[in-house]
Design an enzyme around this catalytic site. Sequence first.
Site, PDB file in Angstrom:
ATOM      1  N   GLY A  35       0.837  -1.186   0.000  1.00  0.00           N
ATOM      2  CA  GLY A  35       0.000   0.000   0.000  1.00  0.00           C
ATOM      3  C   GLY A  35       0.874   1.239   0.000  1.00  0.00           C
ATOM      4  CG  ASP A  80       6.368   1.133  -3.612  1.00  0.00           C
ATOM      5  OD1 ASP A  80       5.638   1.576  -2.693  1.00  0.00           O
ATOM      6  OD2 ASP A  80       7.206   1.837  -4.206  1.00  0.00           O
ATOM      7  CG  HIS A 120      10.532   1.169   0.006  1.00  0.00           C
ATOM      8  ND1 HIS A 120       9.979   1.476  -1.220  1.00  0.00           N
ATOM      9  CD2 HIS A 120       9.577   1.425   0.937  1.00  0.00           C
ATOM     10  CE1 HIS A 120       8.752   1.920  -1.033  1.00  0.00           C
ATOM     11  NE2 HIS A 120       8.480   1.897   0.253  1.00  0.00           N
TER      12      HIS A 120
END
Length: 146
Positions: free
Chosen positions: A10, A134, A124
């Site tokens: 999200g 992402d 990440h």
Amino acid sequence: MKTVEAFTDGACSGNPGPGGFGVILRCEGREKELSGGEAHTTNNRMELMGVITALEALKYPCKVKITTDSKYVVDGITKGWAKGWQKRGWKKSDGKPALNPDLWERLLKLLEIHDTEFFWIKGHAGHAENERCDRLAVEQRNKFNS
């Protein structure tokens, strides 16, 4: 029972603000990408919507391995927080209201259908599917950011 891998993420600009989610479903060598978003939401709501969307896309009960970078979602399920909040009428142990009861309720119902395992990964950090999710989430978020 088929085994499905689900990768979810999200994204949100501001919290609350415009947000999006991205999903990759993988089963028997095939992949499907799903995404969506909202103009006014929170990051945790988008993380939950990613998992909910993944499970709602399945047409029959499956064994599902869910990989997400959301500690909120993983801990909410694996540590039993969501079921505890539900039993207490969507109140946390300190008596304060639990956040996102509408989405937790949807997720708990889906978990009764599917045999699920949750896996947390650092976001990440170069995980290929997480990075793809992402990008999908950010694309959706940006639709509301113009």
